[in-house]
Each structure stands twice: as structure tokens, then as C-alpha cells.
Design a protein around this motif. Sequence first.
Motif, PDB file in Angstrom:
ATOM      1  N   SER A 112       0.872  -1.176   0.000  1.00 47.52           N
ATOM      2  CA  SER A 112       0.000   0.000   0.000  1.00 47.52           C
ATOM      3  C   SER A 112       0.907   1.223   0.000  1.00 47.52           C
ATOM      4  CB  SER A 112      -0.953   0.020   1.198  1.00 47.52           C
ATOM      5  OG  SER A 112      -0.367   0.612   2.324  1.00 47.52           O
ATOM      6  N   MET A 113       0.425   2.291  -0.597  1.00 48.84           N
ATOM      7  CA  MET A 113       1.212   3.528  -0.637  1.00 48.84           C
ATOM      8  C   MET A 113       1.475   4.048   0.774  1.00 48.84           C
ATOM      9  SD  MET A 113       2.228   4.078  -3.636  1.00 48.84           S
ATOM     10  CE  MET A 113       2.896   5.721  -3.491  1.00 48.84           C
ATOM     11  N   ASP A 114       0.594   3.735   1.720  1.00 43.82           N
ATOM     12  CA  ASP A 114       0.781   4.168   3.103  1.00 43.82           C
ATOM     13  C   ASP A 114       1.953   3.458   3.774  1.00 43.82           C
ATOM     14  OD1 ASP A 114      -1.435   5.818   2.893  1.00 43.82           O
ATOM     15  OD2 ASP A 114      -2.801   4.360   3.782  1.00 43.82           O
ATOM     16  N   LEU A 115       2.346   2.287   3.267  1.00 41.01           N
ATOM     17  CA  LEU A 115       3.420   1.504   3.880  1.00 41.01           C
ATOM     18  C   LEU A 115       4.745   1.570   3.137  1.00 41.01           C
ATOM     19  CD1 LEU A 115       1.480  -1.780   4.828  1.00 41.01           C
ATOM     20  CD2 LEU A 115       2.002   0.197   6.288  1.00 41.01           C
ATOM     21  N   ASN A 117       6.661   4.230   2.030  1.00 39.47           N
ATOM     22  CA  ASN A 117       7.592   5.246   2.538  1.00 39.47           C
ATOM     23  C   ASN A 117       8.655   5.657   1.511  1.00 39.47           C
ATOM     24  OD1 ASN A 117       6.393   5.410   5.135  1.00 39.47           O
ATOM     25  ND2 ASN A 117       7.411   3.494   5.659  1.00 39.47           N
TER      26      ASN A 117
END
Length: 121
Positions: A112-115, A117
Motif C-alpha cells: 500500500s502507498m501508506d506503507l 515510505n
Amino acid sequence: MKTYQVQDNPFVFPTTDGKLIKEHFGLATDGNPDISIAHMVAPAGWSEPFQTPKFDEYTFIIKGKKQFIIDGEEIVLEAGQSIKITKNTRVQYSNPFTEPCVYLAICKPAFSMDLVNRETP
């Protein structure tokens, strides 16, 4: 209820760098947060910024070559080779070669883009 799922309609991530990302299983395709499996094609000359993902990533090279810079060490994998990069490891992926690189990427937990970094220049 079936105990299997055939995937013939993967989610294609929109990109601006020419890379093809077809997620067969994962958050974007079937909502699974535990694992993602994607078929990737990195064009010749492709690269992306350094990143420090919060997931383990397994890569299997099907065709061509792919370069990894992992904690300052440059590694090149060719067809038939694979690698596991442990989460929280700083890495840069690229294909500085003249042929596209076709590979599978498996992320645990799912990409995910949230993970991911990614570093910004």
C-alpha cells in the motif's frame, strides 16, 4: 462456497513512469491486507526513489535484469533469481539496462502507498 479464487482481471495501478503493475491479489484487487502478488514490467531505463517499506518484499525475476541498492550495496538479479528484502530496509529499485525486466513481486503485508515510505527528492 469455493475454496479457491481464479484471478483473470488484476488491478492495473496507474503509473507515470512507464512501469506496468498488475496486482493479482492484494488490497487494490480483493481487499486482502495480508499479502499482495503483482506481475510487474519495468521498462529499460526505469528507476524509482529510495524507499523504506513496512512490508517484506519478495521478487522473482522472470525475464531481464533488475538492480537493487540495499543499504548502500548494489545487487543485480537476472532471470531465474529471487530475493527477499525485509521490511524497514532502505532500498532503491531500478532497471538501468537496455531490456525490460519482467518479474513477480510479493509483499507481506500487502503493498500500500501508506506503507511504502518513498523518499522525495
